[in-house]
Design a protein around this motif. Structure first.
Motif, mmCIF file in Angstrom:
data_model
loop_
_atom_site.group_PDB
_atom_site.id
_atom_site.type_symbol
_atom_site.label_atom_id
_atom_site.label_comp_id
_atom_site.label_asym_id
_atom_site.label_seq_id
_atom_site.Cartn_x
_atom_site.Cartn_y
_atom_site.Cartn_z
ATOM 1 N N ALA A 292 0.820 -1.218 0.000
ATOM 2 C CA ALA A 292 0.000 0.000 0.000
ATOM 3 C C ALA A 292 0.851 1.265 0.000
ATOM 4 O O ALA A 292 1.934 1.304 0.582
ATOM 5 C CB ALA A 292 -0.898 -0.012 1.238
ATOM 6 N N ARG A 293 0.347 2.271 -0.660
ATOM 7 C CA ARG A 293 0.961 3.600 -0.649
ATOM 8 C C ARG A 293 -0.147 4.633 -0.466
ATOM 9 O O ARG A 293 -1.329 4.326 -0.656
ATOM 10 C CB ARG A 293 1.685 3.883 -1.983
ATOM 11 N N ILE A 294 0.272 5.864 -0.137
ATOM 12 C CA ILE A 294 -0.673 6.991 -0.059
ATOM 13 C C ILE A 294 -0.157 8.091 -0.989
ATOM 14 O O ILE A 294 1.045 8.399 -0.944
ATOM 15 C CB ILE A 294 -0.733 7.540 1.398
ATOM 16 N N ILE A 348 12.836 1.914 -3.269
ATOM 17 C CA ILE A 348 13.662 2.056 -2.052
ATOM 18 C C ILE A 348 13.201 1.142 -0.917
ATOM 19 O O ILE A 348 13.982 0.833 -0.033
ATOM 20 C CB ILE A 348 13.714 3.520 -1.545
ATOM 21 N N HIS A 349 11.939 0.718 -0.919
ATOM 22 C CA HIS A 349 11.442 -0.127 0.179
ATOM 23 C C HIS A 349 11.555 -1.614 -0.124
ATOM 24 O O HIS A 349 11.019 -2.446 0.609
ATOM 25 C CB HIS A 349 9.987 0.222 0.502
ATOM 26 N N ARG A 350 12.262 -1.942 -1.192
ATOM 27 C CA ARG A 350 12.410 -3.367 -1.521
ATOM 28 C C ARG A 350 12.897 -4.109 -0.289
ATOM 29 O O ARG A 350 13.719 -3.634 0.479
ATOM 30 C CB ARG A 350 13.408 -3.523 -2.678
ATOM 31 N N CYS A 351 12.362 -5.313 -0.114
ATOM 32 C CA CYS A 351 12.529 -6.069 1.135
ATOM 33 C C CYS A 351 13.967 -6.088 1.667
ATOM 34 O O CYS A 351 14.884 -6.568 1.006
ATOM 35 C CB CYS A 351 12.066 -7.499 0.908
ATOM 36 N N LEU A 352 14.089 -5.627 2.895
ATOM 37 C CA LEU A 352 15.389 -5.639 3.567
ATOM 38 C C LEU A 352 15.805 -7.064 3.942
ATOM 39 O O LEU A 352 16.985 -7.368 4.062
ATOM 40 C CB LEU A 352 15.263 -4.778 4.832
HETATM 41 C C1 HEM Z 1 9.660 -14.594 1.382
HETATM 42 C C2 HEM Z 1 9.572 -13.784 2.406
HETATM 43 C C3 HEM Z 1 9.345 -12.305 2.279
HETATM 44 C C4 HEM Z 1 8.584 -11.621 1.377
HETATM 45 C C5 HEM Z 1 7.759 -12.193 0.242
HETATM 46 C C6 HEM Z 1 8.715 -10.217 1.700
HETATM 47 C C7 HEM Z 1 8.101 -9.197 1.012
HETATM 48 C C8 HEM Z 1 8.338 -7.860 1.247
HETATM 49 C C9 HEM Z 1 7.788 -6.813 0.449
HETATM 50 C C10 HEM Z 1 6.826 -6.998 -0.720
HETATM 51 C C11 HEM Z 1 8.266 -5.628 0.933
HETATM 52 C C12 HEM Z 1 7.986 -4.238 0.398
HETATM 53 C C13 HEM Z 1 6.959 -3.508 1.215
HETATM 54 C C14 HEM Z 1 6.550 -2.191 0.606
HETATM 55 O O1 HEM Z 1 7.073 -1.788 -0.412
HETATM 56 O O2 HEM Z 1 5.655 -1.554 1.184
HETATM 57 C C15 HEM Z 1 9.109 -5.947 2.066
HETATM 58 C C16 HEM Z 1 9.753 -5.012 2.843
HETATM 59 C C17 HEM Z 1 10.438 -5.338 4.003
HETATM 60 N N1 HEM Z 1 10.723 -6.603 4.475
HETATM 61 FE FE1 HEM Z 1 10.248 -8.339 3.576
HETATM 62 N N2 HEM Z 1 9.527 -10.080 2.790
HETATM 63 C C18 HEM Z 1 9.944 -11.328 3.177
HETATM 64 C C19 HEM Z 1 10.784 -11.635 4.214
HETATM 65 C C20 HEM Z 1 11.322 -10.732 5.095
HETATM 66 C C21 HEM Z 1 12.155 -11.083 6.213
HETATM 67 C C22 HEM Z 1 12.609 -12.489 6.594
HETATM 68 C C23 HEM Z 1 12.445 -9.930 6.851
HETATM 69 C C24 HEM Z 1 13.276 -9.863 8.104
HETATM 70 C C25 HEM Z 1 14.017 -8.939 8.463
HETATM 71 C C26 HEM Z 1 11.820 -8.839 6.120
HETATM 72 C C27 HEM Z 1 11.903 -7.498 6.437
HETATM 73 C C28 HEM Z 1 11.421 -6.481 5.635
HETATM 74 C C29 HEM Z 1 11.617 -5.068 5.955
HETATM 75 C C30 HEM Z 1 12.337 -4.508 7.166
HETATM 76 C C31 HEM Z 1 10.996 -4.347 4.930
HETATM 77 C C32 HEM Z 1 10.901 -2.834 4.783
HETATM 78 C C33 HEM Z 1 12.031 -2.325 3.905
HETATM 79 C C34 HEM Z 1 11.995 -0.830 3.689
HETATM 80 O O3 HEM Z 1 10.957 -0.207 3.898
HETATM 81 O O4 HEM Z 1 13.035 -0.259 3.312
HETATM 82 N N3 HEM Z 1 11.147 -9.375 5.056
HETATM 83 N N4 HEM Z 1 9.144 -7.313 2.223
#
Ligand code: HEM
Length: 403
Positions: A292-294, A348-352
């Motif tokens: 989601a975005r705003i 930039i928000h790609r999963c950390l």
């Molecule tokens: C297969 C597993 C995972 C999927 C499919 C996934 C998917 C995603 C997606 C789609 C986003 C983007 C959110 C956005 O743009 O609003 C995201 C962001 C994020 N994910 Fe994951 N995620 C997974 C696993 C994890 C794990 C294991 C962590 C543990 C640390 C994690 C931490 C984060 C964080 C901190 C963000 C925010 C990054 C930012 O805003 O810069 N994710 N994830």
């Protein structure tokens, strides 16, 4: 990081009322939407993006398509870091956090994560049947997380209660989505998460360990350390972003493989294919359907006007099956050469946590198929997927272990 699962349209959730067949196989719905209205205005919500071009464009402009706290309300009292932080501050946090979760660091988890997977399999391998969710996909990512935090595995029930209290409060309370009871539980749980991590951070202040929280305490960017509240906001996000996502991905992947023996056989015969299979199944299944975005200002996308304050739902699952990006997009192919999927989001928000997630998924698939090459959904059972984050809460499986 995700859209909350919901059964009603009360909170403007576009997944509201999704029928079970679409939740299980959303690709045809995405195709139909993409081909007719790639940027679709939705009364009372905002717009839903299904075309890859529009989605790429939105991800390239995080200032207009903001991730601030009104994009998603989880009853956290401050923004989740870095998910709900817009530019320019977002960069500072990624500079600190990216190295901590870099591929080189995650590679160090190879041995302990392999052990965790095998310990879980040991628990049911002699039985020939298992509820995959209860005994594998739910406990596994939480155990990995406990390990990263240097906490004992018997904290698992508390961890599961904390994440469920935020992510699925309607199911925990048994009350409708959007109800007072649900919001109350979310608020209470949110406070308990802050208190819980605050207590552990007090301990780590006194004595550092080889764990994530100690790394957060010592991390610096431009000579500045993170404040306590900032660390708490990161921990809160990790708890809700890093557990259910991996659970859902395992559910989707094993459901696919249980029902496609010819694909499963490729992994059993040639485990070197597993990394490519993980990417392809992430693409095809896209367990986190959308983000989601705003809109921070009036703008326009693909010819569709978007007003300041509109919610913008970015359908990752649709971007991942868009023929303009993928040849043969409707076919699951483990030999795909280029796979620019957006299952981890984009921009930039790609999963950390993507490197951590990949490590968990690859090891889980490798060890599972080494020990359990033959499995299927229990006869007579139809898998029910949740919408938003596509997990399968009850997944009875029959299997034949390797000799
Ligand atoms: C297969 C597993 C995972 C999927 C499919 C996934 C998917 C995603 C997606 C789609 C986003 C983007 C959110 C956005 O743009 O609003 C995201 C962001 C994020 N994910 Fe994951 N995620 C997974 C696993 C994890 C794990 C294991 C962590 C543990 C640390 C994690 C931490 C984060 C964080 C901190 C963000 C925010 C990054 C930012 O805003 O810069 N994710 N994830």
């Amino acid at each position: 990081m995700e859209t909350p699962p919901s059964d009603t349209a009360a909170d403007g959730n576009p997944f509201a009322g999704m029928d079970p067949e679409t939740a299980a196989n959303p690709q045809p719905m995405f195709k139909a939407l993409r081909e007719s209205v790639p940027v679709m205005p939705v009364e009372g919500v905002g717009v839903v993006l299904t075309g890859r071009a529009a989605i790429d464009e939105a991800f390239r402009d995080p200032t207009t398509f903001s991730s601030n706290m009104s994009a998603i309300d989880l009853k956290n009292v401050r923004p989740l870091i870095p998910l709900q932080i817009d530019p320019p501050d977002h960069k500072k946090y990624r500079k600190i956090l990216d190295p901590i979760l870099a591929p080189r660091q995650m590679a160090l988890l190879e041995v302990p994560v392999t052990r965790l997977v095998n310990d879980l399999i040991d628990g049911f391998v002699d039985r020939g049947e298992v509820d995959f969710a209860r005994e594998f996909s739910v406990p596994f990512p939480s155990q990995v997380f406990l390990m990263l935090l240097g906490l004992p595995l018997d904290e698992l029930p508390r961890f599961l209660a904390m994440k469920d209290g935020i992510i699925r409060p309607d199911q925990v309370t048994g009350s409708p989505y959007g109800s007072d009871a649900m919001h109350e539980l979310q608020r209470e749980t949110a406070q308990s998460i802050y208190d819980y991590f605050d207590g552990i951070l007090d301990e780590r202040e006194i004595e550092r360990r080889d764990d994530l929280l100690s790394q957060f305490l010592d991390a610096e960017v431009d000579g500045q350390k993170l404040q306590r509240t900032e660390i708490l906001d990161i921990c809160f996000l990790f708890l809700i972003a890093g557990l259910d996502t991996v659970t859902a991905t395992l559910d989707c992947m094993f459901a696919f493989l249980a029902q496609h023996p010819e694909h499963r056989r490729q992994l059993v015969d040639d485990p070197a294919r597993i990394p490519a299979a993980v990417e392809e199944l992430l693409r095809w299944e896209t367990p986190v359907m959308g983000v989601a975005r705003i809109a921070a200002r009036d703008t326009n996308l693909g010819g569709c006007p978007i007003n300041q304050g509109d919610q913008v739902m970015v359908m990752l699952g649709s971007a991942n099956t868009d023929e303009t990006e993928f040849d043969d997009a409707e076919t699951v192919r483990f030999d795909r050469e280029s796979n620019r999927h957006l299952a981890f989001g984009g921009g930039i928000h790609r999963c950390l946590g993507s490197h951590l997630a990949r490590q968990e998924l690859r090891i889980a698939l490798r060890e599972w198929h080494r020990r359990i090459p033959e499995y299927s959904v229990a006869p007579g059972h139809t898998l029910a997927y949740t919408s938003g984050i596509r997990s399968i809460e009850h997944f009875p499986m029959n299997f034949v272990p390797a000799n």
